[in-house]
Write a protein that holds these residues in place. Structure first.
Motif, PDB file in Angstrom:
ATOM      1  N   ALA A   1       0.856  -1.189   0.000  1.00 10.13           N
ATOM      2  CA  ALA A   1       0.000   0.000   0.000  1.00 10.13           C
ATOM      3  C   ALA A   1       0.887   1.232   0.000  1.00 10.13           C
ATOM      4  N   THR A   2       0.442   2.259  -0.679  1.00  6.30           N
ATOM      5  CA  THR A   2       1.170   3.522  -0.669  1.00  6.30           C
ATOM      6  C   THR A   2       0.548   4.472   0.342  1.00  6.30           C
ATOM      7  N   ALA A   3       1.274   5.527   0.652  1.00  6.16           N
ATOM      8  CA  ALA A   3       0.771   6.530   1.589  1.00  6.16           C
ATOM      9  C   ALA A   3      -0.386   7.323   1.011  1.00  6.16           C
TER      10      ALA A   3
ATOM     11  N   LEU B   1       6.342   3.065  -7.034  1.00  5.53           N
ATOM     12  CA  LEU B   1       5.410   3.070  -5.908  1.00  5.53           C
ATOM     13  C   LEU B   1       6.142   2.832  -4.592  1.00  5.53           C
ATOM     14  N   GLY B   2       5.710   3.529  -3.566  1.00  7.38           N
ATOM     15  CA  GLY B   2       6.260   3.307  -2.231  1.00  7.38           C
ATOM     16  C   GLY B   2       5.346   2.408  -1.422  1.00  7.38           C
ATOM     17  N   ILE B   3       5.587   1.092  -1.474  1.00 11.49           N
ATOM     18  CA  ILE B   3       4.708   0.150  -0.774  1.00 11.49           C
ATOM     19  C   ILE B   3       5.383  -0.479   0.440  1.00 11.49           C
ATOM     20  N   ASP B   4       6.675  -0.216   0.626  1.00 13.00           N
ATOM     21  CA  ASP B   4       7.391  -0.685   1.813  1.00 13.00           C
ATOM     22  C   ASP B   4       7.511   0.495   2.777  1.00 13.00           C
ATOM     23  N   HIS B   5       7.236   0.252   4.046  1.00 11.13           N
ATOM     24  CA  HIS B   5       7.197   1.347   5.013  1.00 11.13           C
ATOM     25  C   HIS B   5       7.780   0.898   6.351  1.00 11.13           C
TER      26      HIS B   5
END
Length: 321
Positions: free
Chosen positions: A242-244, A280-284
């Motif tokens: 999931a992205t922010a 995409l930024g899916i790692d957090h």
């Protein structure tokens, strides 16, 4: 003719940008809507372009709408690029690395060397038995003498390595993929730090219901983890798929939890193929009772994810945080 063309293109741009902004606040009940939300940072770039085109077309009301949408986008994204303030009080800086090993395809020697150089605590996802054995052979257990790992075939393996003693651990069930929770004893820190390695189901190409169920359940898990951790810091690292820009992800940021950004911007981690930049930024990395002072992406040979490494400032006296 130029005014008409500018107006048409401007209206199209305004619609595209408005769709991106709207998708950020919807519950994402289907995959097309999820894709629009993931693409929101790119779709919103159409807003200033639309403002210029509509200005050429002399559509003053639409110009105001496009300008307002542009301003809203700046308000949304600018904080992600602002450097964090200096933490107050005494703190211990802990370097945290998380990455998805792409069903064990990551190069074990390269990853072990990266982790040894850049991290104190390492959270991994999609760790197969072969990957676990390769990492141990590459010296991971020497650099990180404490570990809790649960290797499994395909995407189900997960684990945590630590330079600091792991004094308690447990598997967190009830999700499509397993998670691991640990208590880490950081020298000089009064209360043990809780570290989780998480991996939510992918919303694509399989049915989105698995992802929706996982991410809807996670706030309760984080709330319970926060409660049992008391004044101790909590670090939740992994592949959230999931992205922010997705509302269900931002619903996790309650009860003191924050997404570690620290001026790093969008922090795109996926898909990584060495040719086209990740989109995409899916790692957090989420934190509670601690602050991220720096965050960056790092190359991980052999995987389709970039790693995410953060320096987390953990207060020595947790009762004052």
């Amino acid at each position: 003719m130029i005014r008409v063309l500018a107006t048409v293109l401007g209206v199209l741009g305004l619609v595209v940008a408005a769709a991106g902004m709207a998708a950020r606040y919807l519950p994402l009940s289907n995959q097309p809507l999820l894709i629009v939300a993931a693409a929101a940072p790119y779709l919103l770039l159409a807003a200033p372009v639309a403002a210029v085109l509509l200005l050429l077309g002399r559509r003053w009301l639409l110009v105001i709408l496009a300008a307002a949408l542009t301003a809203a986008a700046v308000v949304v994204y600018l904080p992600r690029y602002q450097a964090p303030g200096t933490p107050e009080g005494q703190d211990v800086d802990v370097r945290v690395l998380t990455t998805n090993l792409a069903m064990g395809e990551a190069d074990p020697r390269a990853f072990a060397a990266l982790a040894s150089e850049r991290a104190d605590i390492v959270a991994v996802q999609e760790m197969t038995p072969q990957a676990a054995a390769g990492l141990s052979s590459a010296g991971m257990d020497v650099a990180f003498p404490y570990r809790v790992i649960a290797p499994a075939q395909l995407a189900s393996g997960i684990g945590v390595w630590s330079r600091y003693p792991i004094v308690n651990s447990g598997r967190i069930d009830g999700y499509s993929l397993p998670m691991i929770g640990t208590r880490v004893r950081i020298p000089g820190v009064a209360v043990d730090t809780t570290v989780l390695s998480v991996h939510l189901a992918a919303p694509w190409p399989q049915d989105i219901s698995h992802w929706r169920g996982d991410i809807a359940r996670l706030p309760d898990t984080l709330s319970e983890i926060g409660r049992t951790s008391g004044a101790g810091a909590v670090i939740v690292a992994g592949d959230y798929n999931a992205t922010a820009d997705m509302a269900p992800f931002r619903a996790l940021l309650t009860g003191g939890y924050a997404n570690a950004v620290a001026g790093g911007g969008l922090l795109r981690t996926y898909p990584q193929n060495g040719v086209v930049p990740a989109l995409l930024g899916i790692d957090h990395i989420l934190t509670k009772n601690a602050d991220a002072v720096s965050v960056a992406t790092v190359d991980v040979a052999g995987t389709d994810h970039l790693g995410l490494v953060a320096t987390v400032s953990v207060p020595v006296d947790m009762t004052s945080s």
